[in-house]
Design a protein around this motif. Structure first.
Motif, PDB file in Angstrom:
ATOM      1  N   MET A   1       0.846  -1.194   0.000  1.00 10.25           N
ATOM      2  CA  MET A   1       0.000   0.000   0.000  1.00 10.25           C
ATOM      3  C   MET A   1       0.883   1.246   0.000  1.00 10.25           C
ATOM      4  N   THR A   2       0.590   2.171  -0.877  1.00 17.26           N
ATOM      5  CA  THR A   2       1.377   3.394  -0.975  1.00 17.26           C
ATOM      6  C   THR A   2       1.109   4.295   0.222  1.00 17.26           C
ATOM      7  N   GLN A   3       2.184   4.769   0.837  1.00 13.18           N
ATOM      8  CA  GLN A   3       2.043   5.656   1.985  1.00 13.18           C
ATOM      9  C   GLN A   3       1.704   7.072   1.520  1.00 13.18           C
ATOM     10  N   PRO A   4       0.838   7.773   2.260  1.00 18.81           N
ATOM     11  CA  PRO A   4       0.525   9.157   1.889  1.00 18.81           C
ATOM     12  C   PRO A   4       1.776  10.029   1.922  1.00 18.81           C
ATOM     13  N   THR A   5       1.780  11.029   1.095  1.00 17.05           N
ATOM     14  CA  THR A   5       2.893  11.978   1.079  1.00 17.05           C
ATOM     15  C   THR A   5       2.926  12.764   2.383  1.00 17.05           C
ATOM     16  N   PRO A   6       4.095  12.962   2.979  1.00 20.51           N
ATOM     17  CA  PRO A   6       4.165  13.776   4.203  1.00 20.51           C
ATOM     18  C   PRO A   6       3.603  15.175   3.975  1.00 20.51           C
ATOM     19  N   ILE A 238      10.668  24.032   8.550  1.00 19.74           N
ATOM     20  CA  ILE A 238       9.565  23.251   7.989  1.00 19.74           C
ATOM     21  C   ILE A 238       9.594  21.880   8.654  1.00 19.74           C
ATOM     22  N   ALA A 239       8.421  21.386   9.031  1.00 20.02           N
ATOM     23  CA  ALA A 239       8.290  20.012   9.526  1.00 20.02           C
ATOM     24  C   ALA A 239       7.555  19.197   8.471  1.00 20.02           C
ATOM     25  N   GLU A 240       8.224  18.186   7.948  1.00 21.73           N
ATOM     26  CA  GLU A 240       7.594  17.246   7.021  1.00 21.73           C
ATOM     27  C   GLU A 240       7.114  16.056   7.852  1.00 21.73           C
ATOM     28  N   ILE A 241       5.825  16.007   8.136  1.00 19.16           N
ATOM     29  CA  ILE A 241       5.280  14.995   9.033  1.00 19.16           C
ATOM     30  C   ILE A 241       4.626  13.890   8.213  1.00 19.16           C
ATOM     31  N   ALA A 242       4.990  12.651   8.530  1.00 21.62           N
ATOM     32  CA  ALA A 242       4.463  11.488   7.819  1.00 21.62           C
ATOM     33  C   ALA A 242       3.247  10.924   8.549  1.00 21.62           C
ATOM     34  N   ALA A 243       2.563  10.003   7.885  1.00 18.24           N
ATOM     35  CA  ALA A 243       1.331   9.435   8.433  1.00 18.24           C
ATOM     36  C   ALA A 243       1.562   8.669   9.725  1.00 18.24           C
ATOM     37  N   ASP A 244       2.780   8.162   9.938  1.00 15.37           N
ATOM     38  CA  ASP A 244       3.067   7.415  11.160  1.00 15.37           C
ATOM     39  C   ASP A 244       3.562   8.309  12.294  1.00 15.37           C
ATOM     40  N   GLY A 245       3.576   9.628  12.086  1.00 15.93           N
ATOM     41  CA  GLY A 245       3.990  10.560  13.123  1.00 15.93           C
ATOM     42  C   GLY A 245       5.466  10.891  13.119  1.00 15.93           C
ATOM     43  N   THR A 246       6.262  10.184  12.329  1.00 19.55           N
ATOM     44  CA  THR A 246       7.662  10.565  12.199  1.00 19.55           C
ATOM     45  C   THR A 246       7.744  11.857  11.388  1.00 19.55           C
ATOM     46  N   SER A 247       8.858  12.528  11.489  1.00 24.01           N
ATOM     47  CA  SER A 247       8.983  13.799  10.776  1.00 24.01           C
ATOM     48  C   SER A 247      10.422  14.036  10.367  1.00 24.01           C
TER      49      SER A 247
END
Length: 593
Positions: A1-6, A238-247
């Protein structure tokens, strides 16, 4: 499954008064999804309240409008959402001002305001419901003071902002929310996080804490400032935040500053206490944070990955910041140079109070500080020292020119070389900060968007009150005997300090494991008191963050009754970390060679 873009969340303000051009720089400097900012320091709410006493329209941060005028059209064209806490004491008025600005520019954004934090008119009701409003630092009860607060605002969380974004808001302005909420909310909205997604929310809180103070995580106020390129105009983060909460924390290319593990560590230590960091959304465990510099050849420069953050259920209580007017104060500062400076200061203090009827007893409070470096003999040979005499009283007349003129009258009739650092001034009213708690179930956010009003309940919370982390004073045994050399502590160790109400914190961190092992054994609570004598009579709490190679100290009561009431020349303790780094200590030679 493709992960959403941060989601790329930019910051354009770390305080009310920050660089006005930052919003334009962040919008024009590269791709972003959200433009956020923090305008509300603890002191700002008092400033806004005093401004509103003179002008009912002055309850929000007006510089936000100046920034918005430069970028609103571009943000709408590019689909960039704007999330700001510049609403201050009056988010509805701020939203109306944004609407007026947009109309003047020929634009038609969807604007939402988020309120519910203002408890000023509910204090009696909440008291009757059993809320004691006990001071978090002293245990005093608000009712025992017999005062009328001018502000009382609960620190709210992210879900009101999420509701506004869900309803299509292009611009969201809030009242008092946590500094990180303007970052957490867009991430929770984009990825559809549940209110109990504790780890994801905690990761976003950490990202928000890092970028909330603007350029302070990209090289501003950095202990090792010689390593910061382009420090004359540091870029915002800038904070690039991913769907799993990592950034990933970064900045636009070709801007000044640096994003490194060091600059991020410094900001993580800013204005915190123990490792478990409570917010209305989640308790973020700072002792689980993992920082990693990304490969500049593969990922690009100035990128630090933040991962592995764990979260716990949100506390059942919300922090509340109350401000009230505490009286009046004034200060005079004698600049003293040359031989016998300590004795000159003693004469100045004695003469000043001898000329005032009832002396020190004429005032509610007196604070006398001799600041600067003296030789063992008490001389000021390399630079002046400053004798600062501050007085406070409920009567403005007692601490006005009647007090400060006495210092002027001493100029030709006291020790040699007497002069004042500034002309005599008049009394100034000051405010007192009162931190307390209120049950989260008694407060609800309300979103206003167009004609719609939406009540937004808070997230699920823990069943028990939040228990602060236990401090660790440090080892009591002496470190191993080895060859040492006296050097300033700051040649090995970074530091950052700040204010939280009447308390100050100073975090110290090492850049490698060997140095941290020494620092952990060396910098105990008792050692810190010796290195910072001002803290010696106070309670000092020490917390370990070995994952960051860091120690954090909270000095309880250093700032008195808060920044606005503090008589320190550095009332927000911003330089306390640099004071610590400047002290010469015996460092193992193996760490220096």
């Amino acid at each position: 499954m493709t992960q959403p873009t941060p989601i790329r969340i930019a910051n354009c303000s770390g305080f009310y008064g920050d660089r006005v051009s930052a919003a334009r720089e962040m919008v024009e400097g590269g791709p972003i999804d959200v433009l956020s900012g923090d305008w509300l320091a603890e002191l700002t709410m008092l400033i806004l309240a005093r401004g509103r006493m003179k002008d009912p329209r002055a309850g929000f941060a007006r510089t936000f409008l100046t920034q918005l005028e430069e970028v609103l059209g571009t943000c709408l064209d590019r689909g960039i959402r704007i999330v700001s806490n510049a609403g201050g004491l009056d988010p509805a008025a701020c939203a109306n001002a944004v609407a007026e600005l947009a109309a003047r520019l020929g634009l038609n954004p969807v604007i939402a305001s988020v309120a519910g934090d203002d408890l000023t008119g509910r204090l009696d009701e909440l008291s009757e419901a059993g809320v004691s409003f006990a001071n978090l630092d002293t245990g005093e009860k608000l009712a025992d003071l017999g005062i009328d607060p001018i502000t009382a605002n609960a620190y709210m969380g992210s879900w009101g902002i999420v509701a506004a974004l869900d309803r299509g808001a292009d611009v969201v302005v809030t009242g008092r929310v946590t500094d990180a909420a303007v970052v957490v909310a867009p991430a929770a909205w984009r990825f559809g996080w549940a209110p109990d997604a504790w780890d994801q929310l905690a990761g976003a809180v950490v990202a928000g804490h890092i970028i909330e103070c603007g350029a302070q995580c990209t090289g501003g106020n950095y202990a090792f400032f010689d390593e910061v390129p382009g420090i004359e105009h540091v870029g915002f983060p800038i904070a690039e935040i991913a769907a799993d909460g990592t950034s990933v924390i970064t900045k636009h290319p070709n801007t000044g500053g640096i994003v490194s593990v060091g600059t991020i560590t410094a900001q993580l230590l800013y204005e915190i206490a123990g490792p478990r960091y409570p917010t209305p959304d989640v308790v973020a465990c700072f002792d689980t944070i993992h920082l990693e510099q990304e490969d500049p050849d593969r990922e690009g420069p100035d990128r630090v990955r933040v991962s592995a953050v764990r979260g716990e259920p949100a506390p059942p209580d919300l922090k509340v910041a109350i401000n009230y007017l505490g009286g009046y104060r004034n200060a005079v500062t004698f600049e003293i140079v040359g031989l016998d400076a300590r004795r000159k200061a003693e004469i100045a203090e004695r003469t000043l109070f001898a000329a005032i009827l009832d002396g020190r007893d004429a005032f509610d409070e007196v604070d006398v500080r001799l600041e600067g470096t003296l030789t063992p003999a008490g001389d000021a040979l390399d630079a002046p020292v400053h004798l600062r005499v501050s007085v406070t009283d409920r009567d403005a007349g007692r601490v006005g020119r009647r007090f400060s003129n006495v210092a002027t009258e001493m100029v030709l009739a006291s020790y040699p070389g007497l002069h004042l650092a500034a002309p005599p001034g008049d009394a100034r009213e000051f405010g007192v900060f009162w931190p307390t708690l209120v049950p989260a179930t008694l407060v609800c956010q309300e979103v206003a968007i167009g004609d719609e009003r939406v009540a937004v309940p808070g997230p699920p919370t823990a069943s028990q009150p939040f228990e602060p982390d236990l401090p660790e004073p440090g080892p009591s045994h002496a470190p191993p005997t080895e060859a040492t050399r006296p050097v300033p502590l700051g040649r090995l160790v970074g530091a950052r300090s700040g204010d939280k109400g009447g308390n100050a914190n100073v975090g110290a961190w090492a850049r490698d494991e060997e140095t941290f092992a020494w620092l952990d054994a060396f910098l105990t609570t008792s050692r810190l008191k010796a290195l910072l004598p001002e803290s010696a009579p106070l309670t000092v709490l020490r917390y370990r963050l070995p994952n960051l190679r860091a120690l954090n100290f909270v000095i309880v009561g250093l700032l008195g009754r808060g920044v606005a009431a503090s008589t320190r020349s550095d009332p927000q303790a911003k330089a306390l970390g640099e004071e610590l780094r400047a002290v010469t200590v015996d460092v193992p030679v193996r760490l220096l060679d």
